[in-house]
Design an enzyme around this catalytic site. Sequence first.
Site, short mmCIF file in Angstrom:
data_model
loop_
_atom_site.label_atom_id
_atom_site.label_comp_id
_atom_site.label_asym_id
_atom_site.label_seq_id
_atom_site.Cartn_x
_atom_site.Cartn_y
_atom_site.Cartn_z
CG HIS A 256 2.06 -49.54 75.33
ND1 HIS A 256 2.43 -48.43 76.04
CD2 HIS A 256 0.73 -49.43 75.15
CE1 HIS A 256 1.36 -47.68 76.30
NE2 HIS A 256 0.31 -48.29 75.77
CD GLU A 349 6.38 -38.30 69.13
OE1 GLU A 349 7.26 -39.04 68.62
OE2 GLU A 349 6.57 -37.61 70.15
CE1 TYR A 359 12.76 -39.90 65.13
CE2 TYR A 359 14.19 -41.69 65.84
CZ TYR A 359 13.80 -40.77 64.89
OH TYR A 359 14.48 -40.70 63.70
CE1 TYR A 370 -4.14 -41.65 77.19
CE2 TYR A 370 -2.80 -43.27 78.33
CZ TYR A 370 -3.27 -42.72 77.16
OH TYR A 370 -2.86 -43.21 75.95
#
Length: 482
Positions: A256, A349, A359, A370
């Site tokens: 990420h 999103e 957000y 998961y």
Amino acid sequence: MLQFMKSNRMYLLFVAIAVCAFRTLFAAESPVPAEALYQTNCASCHGAKLEGGNAQSLVDAIWQFGSSRSHILRNIKYGIADFSMPAFESALSDDQINQIIGFLFDAEKTSGVTKPPPPEKIYTLDYEIRVEILAQGLDVPWGISFLAPNHALVTDRSGELRQIVSGALLPHPVSGTPKVLHEGQGGLLDVAVDPEYTENGWIYLAYSHALPDARNENRPGAMTRLVRGRLKDNQWVEEQIVFEAPKESYLETRQHYGCRIVFDPNGYLYFSIGERGVGNHAQDLSRPNGKVHRIHRDGSIPADNPFVGRNDALSTIFTYGNRNPQGLAVHPVTGKVWETEHGPMGGDELNLIAPGKNYGWPVVTYGRNYDGAIISDSPNKAGIESPSLYWKPSIAVCGIDFVRGSLFPRWRNYLLVGALKYEEVRLLDIKGNRVLHQEIILKNAGRVRDVACGPDGALYVVLNGPGMVLRLTPVRDLNEGP
Ligand code: HEC
């Protein structure tokens, strides 16, 4: 003991006991062989020979909803909503599902079927489109940006910056580009060309940067870093750092990282950093991860950035609560910044980015963990922005770009959206902050990492596995009749 083992009889006895113990264990874990599990639970829809029937073939080398073992496991365990693939969560254990997946993979191997090449033509609601392979043989191409209509730069996550000139991939990567940490999801990420490139020659790169003075030599901390430089022949020169995170914010995780780079009409540079696998950092304004940032192109900080002057916040932060944003695009008319981010399961999103807003990640999300665990009871909360659109199940939403130019007039200002897992390019019709319609225009050609509308108005699709760049141009407008 050695004495013992030397005696032949004792040795045989020992082996016999071991085999028995192993057998009992094995039998307890798998009373039914994988093929029988398949025949009982799956064959009615997918066919006795996996050839398809009421549902698709499972031996055609096409995995519409993700090809990795973990994606397939999730698809079987939780089902595929909207596609009548039932959830086997309560009927089968994870072990049994894994056995079936092993059986599927073996069957795929013995069938000898390989993934077909991308289609040469596609039909959408509005256009018949020609699909050409512009470049191939790349490893994991990540981002694309254009110096001129016939001149593209493509990053490869392995660390290579490549040039495509007049339809040909130059054989050698650009030399002298920064050393990247190519591990996990990290490496050389995005490339962006300065809006005033013809005057100033600047090109921007984002990459995973490892700390040289590592606290842990074997696993140095890493964070997304931005540099700019110029291209001289096939060489990267005059490099300057435009964004570097505080050393103490570097992390040993390897996922990420974000990262996209875009410019708005006022010349501000926006870039994104994912939360690096540490969810709560996305809400922590003293950390760079889980944010969209805004800076001037020379790296200085705009005085009107939302958190300037707060000593508990990094002044480059523009928005926060962003999980792993791998798509950024600026609307050609409004100049506003749109963002896509990978959510957890069922929480991808699309957001309209506005200064200082939260957000939501990991406080509020439409997705689940998961392992199936609920993350937030409600997907809405006061003070937190709701997405303009979310994808459930997750398509693994990635690069985005708006359609400009004159090649696809019916799609002017529509948003192109790439998806890795679902191997899709979607086209979104957006009015204000609402998505009115979405159409899948390309499917199963490969994992889509980035999409771009080039200066020539053609649509470019960057595929990971196969490492390719496709070029899409209209053949005819289907609304105008034959
Ligand atoms: C009631 C019918 C039905 C049953 C039973 C069923 N499936 Fe499916 N499955 C579907 C449908 C429908 C889809 C969606 C794809 C399509 O349009 O065919 C799907 C999709 C899938 C996919 C995703 C394929 C891809 O391209 O990504 C996998 C994997 C899968 N099924 C495995 C299984 C397994 C394993 C079982 C048994 C444990 C099973 N399915 C049982 C109907 C079924």
